[in-house]
Design an enzyme around this catalytic site. Structure first.
Site, mmCIF file in Angstrom:
data_model
loop_
_atom_site.group_PDB
_atom_site.id
_atom_site.type_symbol
_atom_site.label_atom_id
_atom_site.label_comp_id
_atom_site.label_asym_id
_atom_site.label_seq_id
_atom_site.Cartn_x
_atom_site.Cartn_y
_atom_site.Cartn_z
ATOM 1 N N ASP A 349 0.839 -1.177 0.000
ATOM 2 C CA ASP A 349 0.000 0.000 0.000
ATOM 3 C C ASP A 349 0.892 1.252 0.000
ATOM 4 O O ASP A 349 1.890 1.300 0.718
ATOM 5 C CB ASP A 349 -0.871 -0.037 1.269
ATOM 6 N N GLU A 378 1.737 0.362 -4.851
ATOM 7 C CA GLU A 378 1.227 1.633 -5.357
ATOM 8 C C GLU A 378 2.383 2.626 -5.391
ATOM 9 O O GLU A 378 2.680 3.259 -4.387
ATOM 10 C CB GLU A 378 0.129 2.163 -4.440
#
Ligand code: CA
Length: 648
Positions: A349, A378
């Site tokens: 994340d 990400e």
């Protein structure tokens, strides 16, 4: 105020601590106190229990032992300070089954905290639990499940939330909302359709990516109130090395969640499905309530100034992966999950908040366990006090081999910007998206002077149109084109999925994308009602034709290695974009690309409403592999392609 102890002067300085004049954020602090041992946390043997805690700014530290998760009676064992600020206590018996915390004195405050290295916890994760992890292994767990070499570009990932998977009343699964639902096979739903693990297996994906399964915050889901409606995605970490309790059948039994997660993973592995874990080391739920802050105040977080936490995560804090012991914590934690739970991949994340060196160290350590383990994340460019050359984002992708970034370029080219709901893209009527789309189709590599990407190799790109964040494709299309007939929306939706599954790079689908999942327009459903988030098996039953098309696309991708080229060089040599009308992208994968049995593969995506004539390389031998219904006419050198459709 200053406290003098053992020749160390500890000074309160905003929320940070300075020891012997060394600021916790300085390089000097890391070189003085950086600890390299692999024994932090609890080590258990038949006649001994050892505790090791890193807390260099503490004046005093103790282990506190409890008999249960809620008992007030405690036994306190003082710890001894050793080198590098590591505190040690060894108990002369096996304390399995006891609960524990640490208590430290920092300057004049006394903090009790859960061990950040705790591998098991009590209900709601407020106390660590001493466990022999070997005793939690299901039967047959020891068998080596490592696969032969599996290039990450062969992966087709299916992103799924544990509760969403089974909680629908017609899911046909017994253990609704629990890890154990993944152990149920042969389950059926409305009209007798396959549900659960059978549905995923039939779809043909290779990896199931689970949204957070580490222990997340009680403020999100209270494990003592599971009979009430509660829902959260879980991006609010509490205990990084322990399992979330709400997915177990008994959160009061600290071993149940461990055993049941292992059973779920074992079952997925038996079905030939690999498991990716979503990890969120970039921020914590509440910095000031986190063990990190209580044990070594200020150390684990980035600050904008002495009192202000950095907030690139937009969740109130950013952890400081560039500091030696935060980096070590992340690496140790990932290794723990990979080894103890046989996790086959990690999705980071907000990876752009981490630093390049940490991500490369994770890759190195995972390669020692199994080089097939996938690392994706990400790689957004985020505002955090870390030098731009050190941020683990798309700009620095070339410095991080075999670490993949979600490609927001193709996502937004397909259907319009995720953050601007009204914006359209290639499938829903925006002109001029061809170049952006070609960059995505080419796997996000630097293909040519006009078709550019961030990736050095296709294994650094995740191609996708939908994930848990933002509108589902369906909901986005409802915003941009809600006035249209459903048949048109379905075509646009399928065109998104067709393009993703025929693009180079790692393929990624959001669970339910195959039956055109809707969350009734909710853009950020992280704590929405369960009924907004669940996989709706009634909808799955109603959209069987659409599911069959996605199955066909997945089968096509798996059959033809040309869609899964392993190197940028191969893509530049074998993928050729053909001349095409406006809002049509046509390309060939030539000369047995990546060892494909097909000599040439031709792919045409028509983003226009109407039929278009596309000139194709002259051949008598073209066979239709996908989209037969989308062809109006095929001759030696021309094909008439219906609007909003794909043919291969
Ligand atoms: Ca929890």
């Amino acid at each position: 105020m200053a406290v003098q102890r053992e020749n160390e002067e500890v000074i309160r300085y905003g929320d940070l601590t300075v020891t012997n004049g060394i600021h916790v954020h300085s390089k000097e602090f890391d070189s003085a106190f950086g600890y390299e041992g692999n024994d932090l946390g609890v080590s258990l043997s038949t006649d001994r229990t050892s505790f090791k805690l890193w807390a260099p700014t503490a004046n005093r530290a103790s282990v506190i032992i409890y008999d249960s998760w809620d008992s007030n009676e405690k036994i306190i064992y003082p710890m001894t300070r050793e080198e590098k600020g590591v505190w040690v206590y060894t108990h002369a018996s096996n304390l399995e089954g006891k609960y524990y915390t640490y208590e430290v004195q920092i300057e004049d405050s006394i903090n009790e905290a859960v061990d950040p290295y705790a591998k098991a916890v009590g209900v709601n994760g407020d106390r660590g639990y001493i466990v022999d992890l070997a005793s939690t292994n299901p039967e047959g767990w020891e068998q080596n499940s490592n696969l032969p070499f599996f290039p990450s570009t062969d992966a087709i990932i299916y992103e799924l939330h544990v509760r969403d998977f089974s909680i629908h009343p017609e899911s046909g699964m017994h253990h609704k909302g629990k890890f154990l639902a993944f152990t149920e096979t042969g389950t059926t739903g409305p009209n007798g359709i396959a549900t659960g693990i059978d549905h995923i297996k039939k779809l043909g994906v290779t990896h199931v990516q689970l949204l957070p399964i580490y222990d997340y915050s009680t403020d999100s889901v209270d494990e003592t109130r599971l009979d009430e409606e509660q829902y959260n995605w879980g991006y609010d970490p509490k205990n990084y090395n322990a399992v979330e309790g709400s997915y177990s059948t008994n959160p009061y039994d600290p071993t149940a969640r461990i055993k049941e997660l292992k059973l779920a993973i074992q079952s997925l592995h038996k079905q030939g499905l690999q498991v990716i874990m979503d990890v969120v080391y970039n921020h914590v739920f509440d910095a000031y309530r986190m063990s990190f802050m209580k044990l070594v105040p200020g150390y684990y977080f980035r600050y904008l100034d002495n009192d202000t936490l950095a907030n690139g995560s937009a969740c109130g804090n950013d952890t400081a992966s560039e500091r030696k012991m935060m980096r070590k914590f992340i690496v140790d934690s990932v290794v723990h999950w990979a080894k103890e739970y046989k996790i086959n991949g990690f999705r980071f994340d907000l990876m752009g908040l981490h630093d390049v060196e940490t991500m490369n160290e994770i890759r190195r350590q995972l390669d020692k366990i199994d080089p097939n383990i996938i690392v994706i994340g990400e790689g957004w460019d985020l505002h955090t006090p870390l030098h731009k050359n050190q941020k683990a984002n798309q700009h620095n992708a070339p410095k991080m081999p075999r670490i993949a970034h979600f490609n927001d370029g193709i996502r937004d080219a397909l259907k319009g910007h995720a953050l601007y709901p009204q914006q359209k893209g290639f499938v829903n009527g925006e002109n001029g998206k061809e170049t952006a789309l070609k960059a995505g189709i080419a796997g996000g590599i630097h293909y040519s002077t006009t078709i550019k990407g961030f990736a050095k190799e296709p294994n650094q790109t995740v191609s996708y149109a939908e994930a848990h964040d933002n509108h589902t494709i369906w909901d986005k299309l409802m915003v941009t084109n809600g006035q249209e007939e459903e048949a048109i929306i379905k075509k646009m939706h399928l065109l998104c999925t067709s393009i993703v599954l025929t693009s180079q790079g790692i393929s990624f689908l959001h669970a339910g994308q195959e039956f055109m999942r809707t969350k009734n327009g909710v853009e950020n459903s992280y704590r929405s009602h369960t009924s907004i988030n669940w996989l709706d098996w009634n909808r799955a039953a109603a959209y069987q034709d659409e599911i069959d098309k996605v199955k066909a696309l997945i089968a096509l991708r798996k059959k033809h290695p040309a869609f899964r080229m392993k190197t940028a060089e191969d893509i530049k040599n074998h993928l050729r974009f053909e001349k095409a009308p406006k809002n049509v992208v046509a390309y060939t994968l030539r000369h047995h690309a990546n060892g494909d049995e097909a000599k040439h593969i031709l792919v045409i995506h028509n983003g226009n409403r109407g039929t278009r004539n596309v000139t194709i390389p002259r051949s008598k031998g073209w066979q239709v592999a996908f989209g037969e219904d989308n062809i109006k006419q095929l001759s030696r050198d021309t094909v008439r392609v219906k609007g909003i459709s794909t043919i291969v």
